[in-house]
Design a protein around this motif. Sequence first.
Motif: not given
Ligand SMILES: Nc1ncnc2c1ncn2[C@@H]1O[C@H](COP(=O)(O)OP(=O)(O)OP(=O)(O)O)[C@@H](O)[C@H]1O
Lengths: 489, 300
Positions: B18-22, B46-53, B178-180, B211-213
């Motif tokens: 599902v395009d998430y690289l763990a 922020a923006g390191t993929g927490k919510t997306q996971l 959490s963004n701590n 993957t994403k682009v």
């Molecule tokens: N490991 C990953 N694989 C694929 N895409 C990723 C990955 N990590 C981050 N992304 C991309 O980065 C975007 C931002 O991730 P996300 O919104 O989950 O960040 P977050 O950690 O929840 O940030 P915030 O703290 O701002 O809420 C996602 O929409 C996704 O496209």
Amino acid sequence: MTSTEAAFSAKAGPLFDLLEGFVVELRNAGLPVSLSENIDAAEAVQHIDIEDRVAFKYSLAATLVKNDAHWKTFETLFEVYFSLRGPEYALDGDAIEFDDDVDFDPGEQPQGEGGQGGGDGLSPEELAELLYQALRQGDEALTRAIARQAVKRYAGMEPGRPVGGTYYLYRTLRNLDLDSVLDRLMEQRRADADKPLSSLQERLEKDEYQDRIDKLRREIEAEIRRRLVADRGAEAMAKTLRKPLPEDVDFMHASREEMVMLRRAIYPLTRKLAVRLARKRRHKRRGALDFRNTVRHSLSYGGVPVEPKFRHPKPAKPEIFVVADISGSVAAFARFTLHLVYAISSQFSRVRSFVFIDGLDEVTSFFEGVDDITEAVHRVNTEADVVWVDGHSDYGHALEVFWDRYGNDVGPKTTVLILGDARNNYHASQAWITKEIQRKARKLFWLNPEPKAYWNTGDSIVGEYASHCDGVFEVRNLRQLERFVDNLV
Amino acid sequence: MTHRFDSIDAVREGLRSVDYLADDSIAGVAFLADRLEKPVLIEGPAGTGKTQLAKSIAEMSGARLIRLQCYEGLDEAKALYEWNYKKQLLRIQVESSDGDTEWTEIQDDIFSDEFLLPRPLLEAITADDPVVLLIDEVDRVELETEALLLEILSDYQVSIPELGTIEAKQIPLVFLTSNNTRELSEALKRRCLFLHLDYPTLEREKEIVLTKVPEISENLADQVARIVRSIRQLELKKHPSVSETLDWARTLVLLGIENIDESDAVDTVHLLLKYRSDIEKAIKDFTANSAAHFEASQAS
Ligand SMILES: Nc1ncnc2c1ncn2[C@@H]1O[C@H](COP(=O)(O)OP(=O)(O)OP(=O)(O)O)[C@@H](O)[C@H]1O
Ligand SMILES: [Mg+2]
């Protein structure tokens, strides 16, 4: 299976003892591991393949370490505890292959008399050349082998010698002279390019080589630890690793490396603090009942005032004066305090700052209109006019100057913070000035970066000032500083 | 109890599908969360993929995602459940007009399932189908509100004074992010597995970009990842996040840039950095040594 059952069944094996011992080491190093987390870890490892060291490590981390700042400590202890002990403790076969059987592969290099293994047969120049090639090609296996060989040759480790790993690291690195290696790599890179590298390319190439060099350095550190563990045993080794966590590093005795770590920690800390304080401010006070608003709202409940409304008061924000000693060893402490105070300056109606050694200067303007506090603090340390006679702290004279020039500005809304160790080089204290300040100001606090046990010994006269302060606090590390600033608002 | 994931590798592969690289820790912790039936607290910049996971785990396992977005002032009525007052009032009016209904009877009646408005937490544990519960940005609620979560997180149940305890029909996978901005309570942390999501390594970030682009070339993705790595080494107020890396990569593709030179970097760096002072710092860093090095290389 419930957690207790799992913990129980884990109890059966030697793994459980090993885990127990590891948790003890984590606690000794200051990590707060609770009983339930210990049990969770024991259960977690039931679900993974013990041979899979990576999974094993992350299972323990996820259950035992709940603060990222503690990760490094965890990782090092994990290595010492699980990877480097004698083979009888090893989780899997590859954990220990000590001595010379490193798979040294000189590749196309003509050197490396076979049979010697581990590259023992190489001359120092050959080893250096091999290292250069390994870094140039980014050959990780070869880099690792060289790291081991370098430690063996250059660290000068002898059994039972009571020196720490840093000493061996220093000796090894000095012999490898990595700065020159980096220069050579860059020169070669420039020579290979068909046109001059742009500044951006320079930067990217350098970062790539630097990354490889950092990896080499970590391999060297690991090799040194490995040999130390073999020599002294894991427990003794773990003991030497008990370093303070970043929030506990003493300002006055921080090493250069720790200083870098502290500087990194300060920005996230200020951000956290600012968010927290802004919230606190919004929630703490509830003003007087707002009668009109309550009645207005009650209309929707048929006139019953079910939801009392309150006026949000605008409490007067205090004004803050920071008066900081910036001489020698307390300078770092002053720097962090200024940083923190300015980071939350929106919590005050105004912040003014003064720095002194034996003279005193106002530096408020350095902070005005800048959005990079680090820069401003740097200017304070280099540009402020703080030396009067000899550049040795003279609190008495500094206070006199403060009182003469700015005493009139201190008023009932002013909170004054004096920062320093009050080591006065046996000058006159002029403590009457603190008395005057306390009389006019809202509050007067003194923050001292020295351990309490040293106060009022030698030329420390903090006690003379303390009697005129609303509080004197020991602030030796970020944790204490954060707590103080948190309570200040 | 059947498990959702067979192995750590299965988690990694599922996420990739599902395009998430763990990486190892992400896959490992998600796997354990299922086996140990424990929530995962994900923390990191922020923006390191927490919510997306959390979203991707739901997607890969075909579970429904239930999300509780936290904010300052979130309360029980928004997080757990609320009584439907209007409906209760109506019922009281109807029944009391009968005249002969006892008050206790009415009370039993109006405090029943029928009048309960479930909010995300209650919804997650009463669901019949598999769900993933995402409690997003938990550091935004006040410390006192955190206590609301504890019962659910450790026992997967909710106590409602008027109704008793409602137990989960199935154990949901729970992720908290959490963004701590605030220390979370020890009680909360103790109940969770902990996962720190930091900026990805060079290799993983490059893979994420690829993957994403999908339109991007391998070469450009590599440059993007390298430049971002270098920028993250500067002392900045806010480092570029993965989502900013992706925005930047997409823009470069749109602009038809295949090799990022200095002026491209200078022109587009505002997509990676948000603060003016950070942008200036980065530009200075990109361009600072041009002249000096040029002379040096000419001389040699
Ligand atoms: N490991 C990953 N694989 C694929 N895409 C990723 C990955 N990590 C981050 N992304 C991309 O980065 C975007 C931002 O991730 P996300 O919104 O989950 O960040 P977050 O950690 O929840 O940030 P915030 O703290 O701002 O809420 C996602 O929409 C996704 O496209
Ligand atoms: Mg998010």
